[in-house]
Design a protein around this motif. Structure first.
Motif, PDB file in Angstrom:
ATOM      1  N   ASP A   1       1.425  -0.987   1.117  1.00  0.00           N
ATOM      2  CA  ASP A   1       0.670  -0.228   0.133  1.00  0.00           C
ATOM      3  C   ASP A   1      -0.826  -0.254   0.455  1.00  0.00           C
ATOM      4  OD1 ASP A   1      -0.319   0.945  -2.148  1.00  0.00           O
ATOM      5  OD2 ASP A   1       0.524  -0.504  -3.543  1.00  0.00           O
ATOM      6  N   PRO A   2      -1.505   0.912   0.423  1.00  0.00           N
ATOM      7  CA  PRO A   2      -2.962   0.910   0.639  1.00  0.00           C
ATOM      8  C   PRO A   2      -3.710   0.030  -0.368  1.00  0.00           C
ATOM      9  CG  PRO A   2      -2.116   3.141   0.786  1.00  0.00           C
ATOM     10  CD  PRO A   2      -0.982   2.279   0.320  1.00  0.00           C
ATOM     11  N   GLU A   3      -3.168  -0.122  -1.571  1.00  0.00           N
ATOM     12  CA  GLU A   3      -3.813  -0.980  -2.561  1.00  0.00           C
ATOM     13  C   GLU A   3      -3.810  -2.440  -2.101  1.00  0.00           C
ATOM     14  OE1 GLU A   3      -6.096  -1.990  -5.659  1.00  0.00           O
ATOM     15  OE2 GLU A   3      -5.623   0.042  -5.031  1.00  0.00           O
ATOM     16  N   HIS A   4      -2.809  -2.837  -1.314  1.00  0.00           N
ATOM     17  CA  HIS A   4      -2.799  -4.194  -0.761  1.00  0.00           C
ATOM     18  C   HIS A   4      -3.930  -4.376   0.243  1.00  0.00           C
ATOM     19  CE1 HIS A   4       1.714  -4.937  -1.817  1.00  0.00           C
ATOM     20  NE2 HIS A   4       0.925  -4.971  -2.861  1.00  0.00           N
ATOM     21  N   VAL A   5      -4.272  -3.308   0.975  1.00  0.00           N
ATOM     22  CA  VAL A   5      -5.409  -3.384   1.898  1.00  0.00           C
ATOM     23  C   VAL A   5      -6.666  -3.714   1.103  1.00  0.00           C
ATOM     24  CG1 VAL A   5      -6.845  -2.103   3.530  1.00  0.00           C
ATOM     25  CG2 VAL A   5      -4.368  -1.802   3.567  1.00  0.00           C
ATOM     26  N   ARG A   6      -6.830  -3.030  -0.035  1.00  0.00           N
ATOM     27  CA  ARG A   6      -8.003  -3.303  -0.872  1.00  0.00           C
ATOM     28  C   ARG A   6      -8.003  -4.755  -1.344  1.00  0.00           C
ATOM     29  NH1 ARG A   6     -10.713   0.214  -5.642  1.00  0.00           N
ATOM     30  NH2 ARG A   6     -12.374  -1.257  -6.071  1.00  0.00           N
ATOM     31  N   GLN A   7      -6.850  -5.258  -1.777  1.00  0.00           N
ATOM     32  CA  GLN A   7      -6.775  -6.643  -2.245  1.00  0.00           C
ATOM     33  C   GLN A   7      -7.118  -7.624  -1.128  1.00  0.00           C
ATOM     34  OE1 GLN A   7      -2.877  -6.972  -3.982  1.00  0.00           O
ATOM     35  NE2 GLN A   7      -3.433  -5.767  -5.774  1.00  0.00           N
ATOM     36  N   PHE A   8      -6.629  -7.350   0.087  1.00  0.00           N
ATOM     37  CA  PHE A   8      -6.982  -8.193   1.235  1.00  0.00           C
ATOM     38  C   PHE A   8      -8.491  -8.181   1.458  1.00  0.00           C
ATOM     39  CE2 PHE A   8      -2.548  -8.210   2.778  1.00  0.00           C
ATOM     40  CZ  PHE A   8      -2.476  -9.490   3.298  1.00  0.00           C
ATOM     41  N   LEU A   9      -9.089  -6.991   1.496  1.00  0.00           N
ATOM     42  CA  LEU A   9     -10.523  -6.876   1.771  1.00  0.00           C
ATOM     43  C   LEU A   9     -11.353  -7.539   0.676  1.00  0.00           C
ATOM     44  CD1 LEU A   9     -10.787  -3.234   3.170  1.00  0.00           C
ATOM     45  CD2 LEU A   9     -10.582  -5.379   4.439  1.00  0.00           C
ATOM     46  N   GLU A  10     -10.936  -7.390  -0.579  1.00  0.00           N
ATOM     47  CA  GLU A  10     -11.673  -8.033  -1.676  1.00  0.00           C
ATOM     48  C   GLU A  10     -11.614  -9.548  -1.568  1.00  0.00           C
ATOM     49  OE1 GLU A  10     -11.304  -4.826  -5.344  1.00  0.00           O
ATOM     50  OE2 GLU A  10      -9.762  -6.371  -5.125  1.00  0.00           O
TER      51      GLU A  10
ATOM     52  N   GLY B   1       5.813   3.713  14.521  1.00  0.00           N
ATOM     53  CA  GLY B   1       7.242   3.612  14.277  1.00  0.00           C
ATOM     54  C   GLY B   1       7.622   3.020  12.927  1.00  0.00           C
ATOM     55  N   THR B   2       6.637   2.780  12.060  1.00  0.00           N
ATOM     56  CA  THR B   2       6.931   2.227  10.734  1.00  0.00           C
ATOM     57  C   THR B   2       6.144   3.003   9.684  1.00  0.00           C
ATOM     58  OG1 THR B   2       5.119   0.633  10.683  1.00  0.00           O
ATOM     59  CG2 THR B   2       7.161  -0.087  11.722  1.00  0.00           C
ATOM     60  N   GLU B   3       6.425   2.727   8.458  1.00  0.00           N
ATOM     61  CA  GLU B   3       5.691   3.316   7.334  1.00  0.00           C
ATOM     62  C   GLU B   3       4.594   2.369   6.858  1.00  0.00           C
ATOM     63  OE1 GLU B   3       6.229   6.364   5.813  1.00  0.00           O
ATOM     64  OE2 GLU B   3       7.508   6.754   7.553  1.00  0.00           O
ATOM     65  N   ARG B   4       4.271   1.394   7.654  1.00  0.00           N
ATOM     66  CA  ARG B   4       3.331   0.366   7.220  1.00  0.00           C
ATOM     67  C   ARG B   4       1.948   0.559   7.836  1.00  0.00           C
ATOM     68  NH1 ARG B   4       6.337  -5.352   6.657  1.00  0.00           N
ATOM     69  NH2 ARG B   4       7.972  -4.672   5.257  1.00  0.00           N
ATOM     70  N   ILE B   5       1.020  -0.196   7.286  1.00  0.00           N
ATOM     71  CA  ILE B   5      -0.364  -0.193   7.766  1.00  0.00           C
ATOM     72  C   ILE B   5      -0.614  -1.523   8.450  1.00  0.00           C
ATOM     73  CG2 ILE B   5      -2.777  -0.072   7.053  1.00  0.00           C
ATOM     74  CD1 ILE B   5      -1.704   1.359   4.483  1.00  0.00           C
ATOM     75  N   ARG B   6      -1.201  -1.475   9.626  1.00  0.00           N
ATOM     76  CA  ARG B   6      -1.534  -2.708  10.358  1.00  0.00           C
ATOM     77  C   ARG B   6      -2.949  -3.118   9.970  1.00  0.00           C
ATOM     78  NH1 ARG B   6      -3.906  -3.447  15.442  1.00  0.00           N
ATOM     79  NH2 ARG B   6      -3.491  -5.494  16.302  1.00  0.00           N
ATOM     80  N   LEU B   7      -3.088  -4.346   9.500  1.00  0.00           N
ATOM     81  CA  LEU B   7      -4.378  -4.889   9.095  1.00  0.00           C
ATOM     82  C   LEU B   7      -4.679  -6.095   9.968  1.00  0.00           C
ATOM     83  CD1 LEU B   7      -6.730  -4.807   7.071  1.00  0.00           C
ATOM     84  CD2 LEU B   7      -5.336  -6.168   5.517  1.00  0.00           C
TER      85      LEU B   7
END
Length: 196
Positions: free
Chosen positions: A107-116, A168-174
């Protein structure tokens, strides 16, 4: 009767000693200069109310017998935002090595939580405008020109977060790259367990 101009050379060194240019107020400077004649390490002394580590971070000691402290971003006396304080560089053997920690998130919202969280742990702040810039960059990922975006977190230590599509996935690499010490690495890895 002496004039103010004649006293200025005597007053100026006292004022500079009480409030160095890198500190916000005299109270903070006074508490950072506190020295106990019984304890060499301020983290061991119950009378020490504030602490500056070897990297210039300022925090409140946790007096539980360990060398823990809570890093703070604002002065407890005047409320000013603290800047990273200059300090002598640590010996090469004591410097944290550049590390890379990667994960996949859905979820893109998880990216925000990681960055915060990582910004908070390193003394930075993820502003709404910075998040909107990252979010707009994430929407353009996958195009020929944008394979990944980077967000530099400037706090007590500089870490860059790279966001990319995971092929190859529906995920975001962070990916977090920077001087990540053991404590920060453990925090990030715990956050990965919770959010990824």
């Amino acid at each position: 009767m002496p004039t103010i101009a004649s006293l200025l050379p005597r007053i100026t060194p006292v004022v500079l000693r009480l409030r160095p240019r890198d500190l916000c107020c005299a109270e903070l400077a006074e508490h950072l200069d506190f020295e106990c004649h019984l304890h060499r390490d301020p983290l061991d002394c119950a009378d020490a109310v504030i602490f500056r580590d070897g990297c210039g971070r300022i925090g409140l000691p946790i007096h539980d017998g360990s060398s823990s402290y809570i890093a703070i971003r604002h002065c407890p006396w005047c409320g000013s935002r603290l800047r990273r304080q200059p300090s002598a560089p640590a010996p090469v053997s004591d410097r944290p090595h550049v590390r890379e920690i990667s994960c996949l998130v859905r979820d893109p919202e998880h990216v925000r939580q990681f960055l915060e969280r990582v910004s908070d742990w390193t003394g930075g702040i993820l502003t709404d405008s910075a998040w909107h810039t990252v979010r707009a960059g994430m929407e353009g990922l996958g195009s020929e020109s944008d394979k990944q975006i980077g967000y530099r977190m400037d706090g007590w230590t500089t870490i860059t977060a790279y966001v990319a599509e995971a092929p190859g996935t529906e995920r975001i690499r962070l990916q977090f790259v920077g001087e990540i010490d053991d404590i920060l690495a453990t925090r990030i890895e715990t956050l990965i367990e919770v959010l990824a």
